[in-house]
Design a protein around this motif. Structure first.
Motif, mmCIF file in Angstrom:
data_model
loop_
_atom_site.group_PDB
_atom_site.id
_atom_site.type_symbol
_atom_site.label_atom_id
_atom_site.label_comp_id
_atom_site.label_asym_id
_atom_site.label_seq_id
_atom_site.Cartn_x
_atom_site.Cartn_y
_atom_site.Cartn_z
ATOM 1 N N SER A 285 0.837 -1.202 0.000
ATOM 2 C CA SER A 285 0.000 0.000 0.000
ATOM 3 C C SER A 285 0.873 1.254 0.000
ATOM 4 C CB SER A 285 -0.925 -0.003 1.219
ATOM 5 O OG SER A 285 -1.809 -1.091 1.144
ATOM 6 N N ASN A 286 1.958 1.221 0.768
ATOM 7 C CA ASN A 286 2.900 2.339 0.757
ATOM 8 C C ASN A 286 3.479 2.530 -0.635
ATOM 9 O OD1 ASN A 286 2.593 2.901 3.488
ATOM 10 N ND2 ASN A 286 4.401 1.749 4.103
ATOM 11 N N CYS A 287 3.834 1.438 -1.259
ATOM 12 C CA CYS A 287 4.384 1.489 -2.615
ATOM 13 C C CYS A 287 3.375 2.116 -3.564
ATOM 14 C CB CYS A 287 4.765 0.083 -3.081
ATOM 15 S SG CYS A 287 5.517 0.039 -4.713
ATOM 16 N N ASP A 288 2.124 1.700 -3.463
ATOM 17 C CA ASP A 288 1.068 2.256 -4.318
ATOM 18 C C ASP A 288 0.891 3.747 -4.094
ATOM 19 O OD1 ASP A 288 0.601 -0.281 -5.329
ATOM 20 O OD2 ASP A 288 -1.172 -0.638 -4.082
ATOM 21 N N LEU A 289 1.032 4.174 -2.853
ATOM 22 C CA LEU A 289 0.852 5.582 -2.536
ATOM 23 C C LEU A 289 1.998 6.440 -3.072
ATOM 24 C CD1 LEU A 289 -0.910 7.659 -1.045
ATOM 25 C CD2 LEU A 289 0.435 7.186 1.014
ATOM 26 N N TYR A 290 3.224 5.949 -2.949
ATOM 27 C CA TYR A 290 4.388 6.738 -3.358
ATOM 28 C C TYR A 290 4.669 6.648 -4.856
ATOM 29 C CZ TYR A 290 8.971 8.891 -3.269
ATOM 30 O OH TYR A 290 10.043 9.735 -3.507
ATOM 31 N N ASN A 291 4.411 5.502 -5.448
ATOM 32 C CA ASN A 291 4.722 5.254 -6.865
ATOM 33 C C ASN A 291 3.453 5.161 -7.693
ATOM 34 O OD1 ASN A 291 7.724 4.573 -6.571
ATOM 35 N ND2 ASN A 291 6.774 3.187 -5.125
ATOM 36 N N GLU A 292 3.613 5.303 -8.972
ATOM 37 C CA GLU A 292 2.498 5.077 -9.891
ATOM 38 C C GLU A 292 2.193 3.576 -9.917
ATOM 39 O OE1 GLU A 292 0.698 7.301 -11.662
ATOM 40 O OE2 GLU A 292 1.801 8.877 -10.608
ATOM 41 N N PRO A 293 0.918 3.198 -9.950
ATOM 42 C CA PRO A 293 0.571 1.764 -9.989
ATOM 43 C C PRO A 293 1.130 1.041 -11.217
ATOM 44 C CG PRO A 293 -1.366 3.103 -9.536
ATOM 45 C CD PRO A 293 -0.247 4.053 -9.848
ATOM 46 N N THR A 294 1.357 1.775 -12.294
ATOM 47 C CA THR A 294 1.873 1.154 -13.515
ATOM 48 C C THR A 294 3.398 1.193 -13.588
ATOM 49 O OG1 THR A 294 1.587 3.255 -14.681
ATOM 50 C CG2 THR A 294 -0.219 1.648 -14.833
ATOM 51 N N SER A 295 4.052 1.732 -12.560
ATOM 52 C CA SER A 295 5.519 1.764 -12.536
ATOM 53 C C SER A 295 6.053 0.358 -12.279
ATOM 54 C CB SER A 295 6.001 2.706 -11.436
ATOM 55 O OG SER A 295 5.680 2.167 -10.163
ATOM 56 N N VAL A 296 7.339 0.187 -12.469
ATOM 57 C CA VAL A 296 7.979 -1.108 -12.225
ATOM 58 C C VAL A 296 7.718 -1.562 -10.783
ATOM 59 C CG1 VAL A 296 10.202 -2.284 -12.078
ATOM 60 C CG2 VAL A 296 9.744 -0.751 -13.985
ATOM 61 N N LEU A 297 7.895 -0.662 -9.831
ATOM 62 C CA LEU A 297 7.665 -1.040 -8.437
ATOM 63 C C LEU A 297 6.187 -1.223 -8.127
ATOM 64 C CD1 LEU A 297 10.331 1.018 -6.487
ATOM 65 C CD2 LEU A 297 10.250 -1.439 -6.853
ATOM 66 N N GLY A 298 5.339 -0.443 -8.759
ATOM 67 C CA GLY A 298 3.902 -0.619 -8.573
ATOM 68 C C GLY A 298 3.443 -1.991 -9.035
ATOM 69 N N ILE A 299 3.954 -2.418 -10.171
ATOM 70 C CA ILE A 299 3.627 -3.746 -10.701
ATOM 71 C C ILE A 299 4.205 -4.839 -9.796
ATOM 72 C CG2 ILE A 299 4.042 -5.325 -12.640
ATOM 73 C CD1 ILE A 299 3.892 -2.736 -14.439
ATOM 74 N N GLU A 300 5.431 -4.632 -9.316
ATOM 75 C CA GLU A 300 6.055 -5.607 -8.405
ATOM 76 C C GLU A 300 5.263 -5.717 -7.107
ATOM 77 O OE1 GLU A 300 8.588 -8.579 -7.267
ATOM 78 O OE2 GLU A 300 8.292 -7.696 -9.234
ATOM 79 N N ALA A 301 4.794 -4.593 -6.574
ATOM 80 C CA ALA A 301 3.998 -4.610 -5.347
ATOM 81 C C ALA A 301 2.719 -5.411 -5.563
ATOM 82 C CB ALA A 301 3.673 -3.184 -4.905
ATOM 83 N N LYS A 302 2.115 -5.244 -6.711
ATOM 84 C CA LYS A 302 0.881 -5.985 -7.016
ATOM 85 C C LYS A 302 1.155 -7.492 -7.037
ATOM 86 C CE LYS A 302 -2.888 -6.215 -10.334
ATOM 87 N NZ LYS A 302 -3.480 -5.655 -11.549
ATOM 88 N N LYS A 303 2.267 -7.911 -7.637
ATOM 89 C CA LYS A 303 2.629 -9.335 -7.680
ATOM 90 C C LYS A 303 2.866 -9.881 -6.270
ATOM 91 C CE LYS A 303 5.113 -9.101 -12.068
ATOM 92 N NZ LYS A 303 6.469 -9.173 -12.654
ATOM 93 N N GLN A 304 3.598 -9.111 -5.468
ATOM 94 C CA GLN A 304 3.923 -9.595 -4.128
ATOM 95 C C GLN A 304 2.700 -9.592 -3.219
ATOM 96 O OE1 GLN A 304 7.726 -8.594 -2.406
ATOM 97 N NE2 GLN A 304 8.592 -8.187 -4.435
ATOM 98 N N ARG A 305 1.805 -8.630 -3.407
ATOM 99 C CA ARG A 305 0.557 -8.622 -2.632
ATOM 100 C C ARG A 305 -0.256 -9.873 -2.961
ATOM 101 N NH1 ARG A 305 -1.929 -3.353 -3.037
ATOM 102 N NH2 ARG A 305 -1.508 -2.963 -0.847
ATOM 103 N N LYS A 306 -0.312 -10.220 -4.230
ATOM 104 C CA LYS A 306 -1.048 -11.419 -4.647
ATOM 105 C C LYS A 306 -0.429 -12.663 -4.006
ATOM 106 C CE LYS A 306 -2.572 -13.933 -8.742
ATOM 107 N NZ LYS A 306 -2.571 -13.995 -10.211
ATOM 108 N N LEU A 307 0.904 -12.756 -4.030
ATOM 109 C CA LEU A 307 1.597 -13.887 -3.412
ATOM 110 C C LEU A 307 1.332 -13.929 -1.906
ATOM 111 C CD1 LEU A 307 3.597 -16.264 -3.617
ATOM 112 C CD2 LEU A 307 5.447 -14.583 -3.305
#
Length: 131
Positions: free
Chosen positions: A101-123
């Motif tokens: 959630s912090n990653c989503d707030l600081y970065n764009e959801p479509t950024s490399v880290l935003g996409i990585e956060a989404k993958k790790q949240r799913k895991l």
């Protein structure tokens, strides 16, 4: 300029005043094992990818700590686990979810880290359900 993770959050389990002293808490060995299994899996996945969530975001990242008032990362979650600050698996999951959630707030959801956060949240949620 490198992208970074983290977000703000408040909740009853984050309040130190409402928690029993850590030294008086006993964590069931089975619960601790489940928590460590979950954290180990996420850390390993992160190490194999970007390693973005392993350690706290450096203090010199522009504006990060003005936007993110409750930072979280895997090493901080591990320290909290080892010092018995989590009374349940849900509390650990909440802190781990805070990373993304912090990653989503600081970065764009479509950024490399935003996409990585989404993958790790799913895991995180796929693994936690199995524990």
């Amino acid at each position: 300029n490198e992208e970074v993770q983290s977000r703000t959050r408040s909740g009853p389990h984050n309040s130190q005043s409402s928690m029993p002293s850590q030294s008086s808490r006993r964590l069931c060995p089975d619960l601790k094992k489940k928590m460590l299994t979950l954290l180990n899996k996420l850390e390993q996945f992160d190490k194999e990818n970007f390693g973005a969530f392993l350690e706290p975001v450096p203090q010199d990242v522009p504006g990060y700590y003005e936007i993110i008032t409750n930072p979280m990362d895997y090493s901080t979650a591990r320290k909290k686990l080892m010092s018995r600050e989590y009374a349940s698996l849900d509390e650990l999951v909440d802190d781990l979810d805070l990373i993304y959630s912090n990653c989503d707030l600081y970065n764009e959801p479509t950024s490399v880290l935003g996409i990585e956060a989404k993958k790790q949240r799913k895991l995180l949620h796929q693994t936690a359900v199995l524990l």
